[in-house]
Design an enzyme around this catalytic site. Structure first.
Site, PDB file in Angstrom:
ATOM      1  N   ILE A 158       0.843  -1.209   0.000  1.00  0.00           N
ATOM      2  CA  ILE A 158       0.000   0.000   0.000  1.00  0.00           C
ATOM      3  C   ILE A 158       0.874   1.254   0.000  1.00  0.00           C
ATOM      4  O   ILE A 158       0.623   2.194  -0.767  1.00  0.00           O
ATOM      5  CB  ILE A 158      -0.994  -0.021   1.180  1.00  0.00           C
ATOM      6  CG1 ILE A 158      -1.949  -1.208   1.027  1.00  0.00           C
ATOM      7  CG2 ILE A 158      -1.779   1.294   1.252  1.00  0.00           C
ATOM      8  CD1 ILE A 158      -2.909  -1.430   2.186  1.00  0.00           C
ATOM      9  N   THR A 236      -4.669   5.555   7.121  1.00  0.00           N
ATOM     10  CA  THR A 236      -5.582   4.558   6.537  1.00  0.00           C
ATOM     11  C   THR A 236      -5.168   3.159   6.992  1.00  0.00           C
ATOM     12  O   THR A 236      -5.597   2.168   6.405  1.00  0.00           O
ATOM     13  CB  THR A 236      -5.562   4.601   4.990  1.00  0.00           C
ATOM     14  OG1 THR A 236      -4.205   4.490   4.545  1.00  0.00           O
ATOM     15  CG2 THR A 236      -6.182   5.868   4.437  1.00  0.00           C
ATOM     16  N   ALA A 237      -4.303   3.102   8.024  1.00  0.00           N
ATOM     17  CA  ALA A 237      -3.791   1.793   8.460  1.00  0.00           C
ATOM     18  C   ALA A 237      -4.623   1.262   9.626  1.00  0.00           C
ATOM     19  O   ALA A 237      -5.582   0.505   9.414  1.00  0.00           O
ATOM     20  CB  ALA A 237      -2.314   1.913   8.805  1.00  0.00           C
ATOM     21  N   ARG A 238      -4.293   1.675  10.833  1.00  0.00           N
ATOM     22  CA  ARG A 238      -5.048   1.294  12.011  1.00  0.00           C
ATOM     23  C   ARG A 238      -4.994   2.415  13.042  1.00  0.00           C
ATOM     24  O   ARG A 238      -3.949   3.034  13.240  1.00  0.00           O
ATOM     25  CB  ARG A 238      -4.463   0.023  12.647  1.00  0.00           C
ATOM     26  CG  ARG A 238      -4.784  -1.270  11.926  1.00  0.00           C
ATOM     27  CD  ARG A 238      -6.274  -1.632  12.037  1.00  0.00           C
ATOM     28  NE  ARG A 238      -6.578  -2.911  11.421  1.00  0.00           N
ATOM     29  CZ  ARG A 238      -7.021  -3.062  10.164  1.00  0.00           C
ATOM     30  NH1 ARG A 238      -7.229  -2.018   9.398  1.00  0.00           N
ATOM     31  NH2 ARG A 238      -7.305  -4.273   9.696  1.00  0.00           N
ATOM     32  N   ASP A 262      -9.070   7.607   8.415  1.00  0.00           N
ATOM     33  CA  ASP A 262     -10.068   6.621   7.998  1.00  0.00           C
ATOM     34  C   ASP A 262     -10.231   5.527   9.052  1.00  0.00           C
ATOM     35  O   ASP A 262     -11.141   4.721   8.969  1.00  0.00           O
ATOM     36  CB  ASP A 262      -9.619   5.990   6.665  1.00  0.00           C
ATOM     37  CG  ASP A 262     -10.615   4.978   6.114  1.00  0.00           C
ATOM     38  OD1 ASP A 262     -11.815   5.312   6.047  1.00  0.00           O
ATOM     39  OD2 ASP A 262     -10.202   3.851   5.769  1.00  0.00           O
ATOM     40  N   GLU A 267     -12.761   1.727  17.217  1.00  0.00           N
ATOM     41  CA  GLU A 267     -13.881   1.876  16.258  1.00  0.00           C
ATOM     42  C   GLU A 267     -15.071   1.017  16.682  1.00  0.00           C
ATOM     43  O   GLU A 267     -14.864  -0.105  17.145  1.00  0.00           O
ATOM     44  CB  GLU A 267     -13.450   1.385  14.860  1.00  0.00           C
ATOM     45  CG  GLU A 267     -12.403   2.222  14.221  1.00  0.00           C
ATOM     46  CD  GLU A 267     -11.885   1.612  12.917  1.00  0.00           C
ATOM     47  OE1 GLU A 267     -12.502   0.654  12.393  1.00  0.00           O
ATOM     48  OE2 GLU A 267     -10.865   2.087  12.432  1.00  0.00           O
ATOM     49  N   HIS A 285     -13.647   4.106   8.216  1.00  0.00           N
ATOM     50  CA  HIS A 285     -12.891   2.895   7.828  1.00  0.00           C
ATOM     51  C   HIS A 285     -13.398   2.324   6.498  1.00  0.00           C
ATOM     52  O   HIS A 285     -13.969   1.229   6.464  1.00  0.00           O
ATOM     53  CB  HIS A 285     -12.958   1.835   8.937  1.00  0.00           C
ATOM     54  CG  HIS A 285     -11.890   0.794   8.808  1.00  0.00           C
ATOM     55  ND1 HIS A 285     -11.372   0.104   9.883  1.00  0.00           N
ATOM     56  CD2 HIS A 285     -11.230   0.304   7.724  1.00  0.00           C
ATOM     57  CE1 HIS A 285     -10.453  -0.749   9.463  1.00  0.00           C
ATOM     58  NE2 HIS A 285     -10.347  -0.649   8.144  1.00  0.00           N
ATOM     59  N   SER A 288     -11.039   0.074   1.797  1.00  0.00           N
ATOM     60  CA  SER A 288     -11.221  -0.978   0.790  1.00  0.00           C
ATOM     61  C   SER A 288     -12.648  -1.025   0.253  1.00  0.00           C
ATOM     62  O   SER A 288     -13.026  -1.964  -0.447  1.00  0.00           O
ATOM     63  CB  SER A 288     -10.856  -2.341   1.395  1.00  0.00           C
ATOM     64  OG  SER A 288     -11.719  -2.645   2.471  1.00  0.00           O
TER      65      SER A 288
END
Ligand code: DGY
Length: 319
Positions: A158, A236-238, A262, A267, A285, A288
Site C-alpha cells: 500500500i 488509513t492503516a489502524r 479513515d 472503532e 474505515h 477498501s
C-alpha cells in the site's frame, strides 16, 4: 455434506452466492453486528469462520469455539483483531486477503491527503450549514500537493501504491520501513532509517504499517513535535498506531495543521473530540470499500477456504 461456514457480516452478492454453492453457509442477511456470544452460538458444529475487522476474534471467543472449527478465513488483510496465538493454541488456521485492497486503499489515502490539504471538510461544512456568503480570494486557502514531502511510514504494497499516485501529484517521497527497498523499487524515494528522521522531513505523514504491539501509539507527542510547521497526518492503516491525545492536542494547538483519518482506536466509538476539530477530514474505515475490492476480498477468503477443505495449504495463510 459441504463444510459449514459462518460468515459474520453481509458480503457482496457474488461472494455470498459462491459461498452458498460451496458451503453450508450461514449468511448475515441483515448485516447486524454480532456479539461474541452470537458468533460462538452460530459456530456450533461449524467447520470454518469468515469474520472481518469489525469482529474482535479474541482469546475468549476462540477458546469458546467448538473443536469442529479448524480455520478462520479473515475478510481483510489486517489480522490485529484476531488473537493469532489463541488460534494457534487451538490448532485453528488463520488466513487473510492481501494484495486485492492495495489500490482501493491507496486511492482513499490520496483522497484524504487532498481533503486535508485542501480543507474539504471545512468547505463542505460551509455549504451544509448554509453559511457560504460567496466566493472570496482568501477564502479557505489550503495548500498544494505539488512539491510537498510525503513521508510514508511503511513501504509495503500500500505504501508503494500511495507513493506512485502521490508522485503523479508532484509530491516528493520519503519513507521509513523495517527494511530498505531495493534500488529498483525505491526509485526516487528517500529512505530514513528512523521514524524520527522521517517525521522531520514529512509535510504529510501517512501511515501504512501494521498494528502490532511495537507500533501501538508510536505516533505520539514526540513524533508529532518533529513534524515541520503546517504538516498533516494521514491514517488509513489502524487507529491504534496513533496516540489520540497527542494528535488531538497537536490539532488544537496548531502543532499539526490537519489530519485525514479513515481508522480509529476503538472503532466505531471514536474519540468524540475529533468531531470538534475543524481541521480534520474523517471517514468511517472505508479504505477498501469499493464493490470490486470487497468482492475480490471475499473471493480470496473463499479461495483460502476451498484450498483448506481439499487438503491443500491455503494461499494466504497467516498462521
Ligand atoms: C483490512 O483489510 O485490514 C482493512 O482494514 C479492512 O478493509
Amino acid at each position: 455434506m459441504p463444510p459449514r461456514l459462518v460468515i459474520t457480516r453481509q458480503l457482496p452478492l457474488a461472494v455470498e452466492a459462491r459461498a452458498e454453492r460451496g458451503f453450508d453457509a450461514h449468511l448475515n442477511v441483515e448485516d447486524k453486528p454480532l456479539s461474541t456470544a452470537e458468533i460462538v452460538a452460530l459456530a456450533a458444529k461449524a467447520d470454518a469462520l469468515l469474520p472481518c475487522v469489525a469482529d474482535p476474534i479474541d482469546k475468549a471467543l476462540i477458546d469458546a469455539l467448538p473443536a469442529s472449527v479448524k480455520i478462520i478465513a479473515n475478510f481483510g488483510v489486517g489480522t490485529d483483531h484476531i488473537d493469532l496465538g489463541a488460534a494457534a493454541a487451538r490448532g485453528i488456521l488463520v488466513t487473510n486477503t492481501p494484495g486485492v485492497l492495495t489500490d482501493a486503499t491507496a486511492d482513499l489515502t490520496l483522497l484524504l491527503i487532498l481533503a486535508a490539504l485542501r480543507r474539504a471538510a471545512e468547505g463542505q461544512r460551509l455549504i451544509m450549514d448554509d453559511d457560504w456568503q460567496g466566493w472570496g480570494p482568501t477564502q479557505l486557502m489550503g495548500r498544494s500537493l505539488q512539491g510537498k514531502r510525503l513521508g510514508l511510514l511503511g513501504m509495503g504494497r500500500i505504501g508503494q501504491a500511495v507513493a506512485k499516485r502521490a508522485t503523479a501529484f508532484g509530491m516528493k517521497i520519503h519513507y521509513h520501513n523495517r527494511s530498505r527497498l531495493s534500488p529498483n523499487d525505491e526509485g526516487q524515494a528517500i529512505y530514513h532509517d528512523t521514524l524520527e528522521s522521517l517525521a522531520r522531513h514529512a509535510d504529510v505523514l501517512s501511515l501504512h504499517c501494521a498494528a502490532t504491539p511495537e507500533t501501538r501509539g508510536i505516533i505520539n507527542e514526540d513524533i508529532l513535535s518533529l513534524l515541520p510547521p503546517g504538516a498533516i497526518l494521514i491514517n488509513t492503516a489502524r487507529g491504534d498506531i496513533v496516540d489520540d491525545d497527542a494528535l488531538i492536542n497537536g490539532l488544537e494547538n496548531g502543532q499539526v495543521s490537519g489530519a485525514g483519518l479513515d481508522v480509529f482506536m476503538g472503532e466505531p466509538n471514536i474519540d468524540p473530540r475529533y468531531r470538534s476539530c475543524k481541521n480534520v477530514f474523517l471517514l468511517p474505515h472505508m479504505g477498501s470499500a469499493t464493490l470490486e475490492t470487497r468482492t475480490d476480498m471475499g473471493m480470496l477468503a473463499l479461495d483460502n477456504l476451498d484450498a483448506f477443505f481439499v487438503g491443500a495449504t491455503p494461499p494466504h495463510l497467516v498462521s
